[in-house]
Enzyme design. Structure first.
Site, PDB file in Angstrom:
ATOM      1  N   ARG A   1      -2.814  -6.423  -2.907  1.00 25.47           N
ATOM      2  CA  ARG A   1      -3.097  -5.121  -2.567  1.00 25.47           C
ATOM      3  C   ARG A   1      -4.240  -4.692  -2.993  1.00 25.47           C
ATOM      4  NH1 ARG A   1      -4.406  -4.121  -7.123  1.00 25.47           N
ATOM      5  NH2 ARG A   1      -4.865  -2.021  -6.572  1.00 25.47           N
ATOM      6  N   GLY A   2      -4.907  -3.609  -2.291  1.00 25.19           N
ATOM      7  CA  GLY A   2      -6.392  -3.210  -2.629  1.00 25.19           C
ATOM      8  C   GLY A   2      -7.065  -3.547  -1.310  1.00 25.19           C
ATOM      9  N   ALA A   3      -7.840  -2.621  -0.765  1.00 23.96           N
ATOM     10  CA  ALA A   3      -8.389  -2.564   0.580  1.00 23.96           C
ATOM     11  C   ALA A   3      -9.244  -3.915   0.875  1.00 23.96           C
ATOM     12  CB  ALA A   3      -9.527  -1.702   0.824  1.00 23.96           C
TER      13      ALA A   3
ATOM     14  N   ARG B   1      -0.386  -3.185   7.478  1.00 29.56           N
ATOM     15  CA  ARG B   1      -0.515  -1.884   6.504  1.00 29.56           C
ATOM     16  C   ARG B   1      -1.617  -0.833   7.396  1.00 29.56           C
ATOM     17  NH1 ARG B   1      -1.407  -1.811   0.197  1.00 29.56           N
ATOM     18  NH2 ARG B   1      -0.306   0.190   0.573  1.00 29.56           N
TER      19      ARG B   1
ATOM     20  N   GLN C   1       0.453   1.304 -10.425  1.00 32.34           N
ATOM     21  CA  GLN C   1      -0.624   0.389 -10.268  1.00 32.34           C
ATOM     22  C   GLN C   1      -1.634   0.449 -11.485  1.00 32.34           C
ATOM     23  OE1 GLN C   1       0.433   1.895  -7.858  1.00 32.34           O
ATOM     24  NE2 GLN C   1       0.076   0.837  -6.000  1.00 32.34           N
TER      25      GLN C   1
ATOM     26  N   ASP D   1      -9.618   3.250   0.454  1.00 31.26           N
ATOM     27  CA  ASP D   1      -9.050   2.333   1.430  1.00 31.26           C
ATOM     28  C   ASP D   1      -9.614   2.728   2.690  1.00 31.26           C
ATOM     29  OD1 ASP D   1      -6.344   0.948   0.338  1.00 31.26           O
ATOM     30  OD2 ASP D   1      -6.878   2.703  -0.880  1.00 31.26           O
TER      31      ASP D   1
ATOM     32  N   ASN E   1      -7.765   7.444  -0.588  1.00 31.87           N
ATOM     33  CA  ASN E   1      -7.355   6.543  -1.575  1.00 31.87           C
ATOM     34  C   ASN E   1      -5.967   6.674  -2.124  1.00 31.87           C
ATOM     35  OD1 ASN E   1      -8.549   4.453  -3.577  1.00 31.87           O
ATOM     36  ND2 ASN E   1      -8.248   6.101  -5.023  1.00 31.87           N
ATOM     37  N   LYS E   2      -5.437   6.064  -3.084  1.00 29.11           N
ATOM     38  CA  LYS E   2      -3.984   6.246  -3.604  1.00 29.11           C
ATOM     39  C   LYS E   2      -3.673   7.470  -3.796  1.00 29.11           C
ATOM     40  CE  LYS E   2      -2.033   3.320  -3.773  1.00 29.11           C
ATOM     41  NZ  LYS E   2      -1.149   2.761  -2.756  1.00 29.11           N
TER      42      LYS E   2
END
Length: 348
Positions: A44-46, A87, A194, A235, A245-246
């Site tokens: 995960r993570g862009a 995603r 996270q 993201d 973002n998250k």
């Protein structure tokens, strides 16, 4: 540890759902396995999911056993569609797939074997490029960190979210190396934690002072004068600077504005989607309700309760002091700054 690595014809992905308790790697030899790992956040993570998807495309290319070039490209498009459907929010995923696919198209007059090798080379290039980009982001971002800084960050935009250095945590790493960081406050980042599982772990491993706080403690930490600046990742960034973002990042930015604390986003230029005029157009992923009702397989909420679980939120550009990129720090007015940065030749 490596977020991912290519080894003996397979992509090894660090299973981040097991951290910090276990360090396990998934061995992916088929694009379907890479897609599944992206969907369930094993990677995960862009930036990281973009690189992983490029390797997934290379794995899909290797499965093709024929020699007909047009048939190979049709097969490749199907694999690209599979990976692109994992995603919806992080634009890096789509950019990485498109860059790798275009490389194969450029060699359409060559053999299938040449195109297959080109796809693997493209994935390797994206990996190395991301590492360099993140180090440049870190170097630029360290300049905005004052001596003795107490930094708050949300979610994980570190080595685990990239090829291995980080965007927001890349800035923190560079600032720490310069002796500027007194403390990093890591929000836990519900619902998947996270910040608690990954960011606190990364910073501890690097010997950077870190204090873990619950998400709803951020405002009080600011009120008590414990936070000097906020840095988080992205993201997708719209052409006007609105940043996805998250989930929870928007709340942090609003609280920071109330307390006069600067907020910086750290992200590569590839995270900017210049086709979107504002954050209202950014697609927001909604995830499994069990991420909210359960932790570690244990139910927290009564069965049958209604759940809304958006994975991201959008911080309007007026809450941001700057966007830290590999090309430098973009400052308001963001629309003009973004246009200039994207138009500049690479390396400027």
């Amino acid at each position: 540890m490596d977020t991912m690595r290519w080894e003996d014809g397979a992509l090894l992905l660090l299973d981040q759902t097991k951290l910090p308790e276990k360090t396990e790697y998934l061995r992916c030899t088929r694009p379907e396995e890479v897609a599944a790992a992206i969907r369930r956040l094993a990677v995960r993570g862009a930036p990281a999911i973009g690189i992983a998807a490029a390797y997934g495309l290379a794995l899909g290319a290797r499965e093709f056993k024929g020699t007909e070039r047009e048939e190979f490209l049709r097969h490749l498009r199907a694999v690209k569609e599979l990976l692109a459907g994992t995603r919806p929010t992080a634009v890096n995923l789509f950019r990485a797939l498109e860059r790798a696919y275009r490389r194969a198209e450029e060699l359409a007059d060559e053999s299938v074997a040449a195109m297959q090798q080109a796809l693997l080379d493209a994935a390797h290039h994206l990996f190395a490029e991301d590492m360099e980009i993140c180090r440049r982001i870190g170097a630029h971002g360290a300049a905005v960190v004052p001596p003795g800084a107490r930094i708050l960050t949300h979610c994980n935009a570190g080595a685990l979210a990239t090829a291995g250095y980080g965007t927001a945590l890349g800035v923190i790493r560079a600032a720490h190396a310069a002796g500027k960081v007194a403390m990093v406050y890591a929000d836990e980042t519900r619902p998947l934690l996270q910040g608690a599982r990954l960011t606190a772990y990364e910073l501890q491993e690097d010997g950077i002072p870190v204090t873990l706080i619950c998400d709803d403690m951020a405002g009080y930490a600011m009120q008590k004068g414990r936070v000097d600046l906020v840095i988080f990742g992205a993201d997708r960034i719209a052409a006007n600077g609105d940043t996805a973002n998250k989930i929870g990042s928007y709340s942090v930015a609003v609280l920071a504005r109330e307390h006069g604390i600067p907020v910086y986003v750290a992200a590569p230029l590839a995270t900017i989607d210049e086709r979107l005029t504002s954050g209202r157009e950014i697609p927001i992923e909604e995830r499994d309700p069990e991420e909210v009702t359960h932790i570690g397989g244990r139910r927290l909420a009564r069965a049958g309760v209604s759940v809304w679980n958006p994975a991201f939120d959008v911080t309007p550009h007026w809450y941001l002091s700057g966007i830290i990129t590999e090309a430098g720090i973009l400052r308001p007015p963001f629309k003009e700054a973004i246009q200039k940065a994207l138009a500049a030749p690479k390396g400027e």
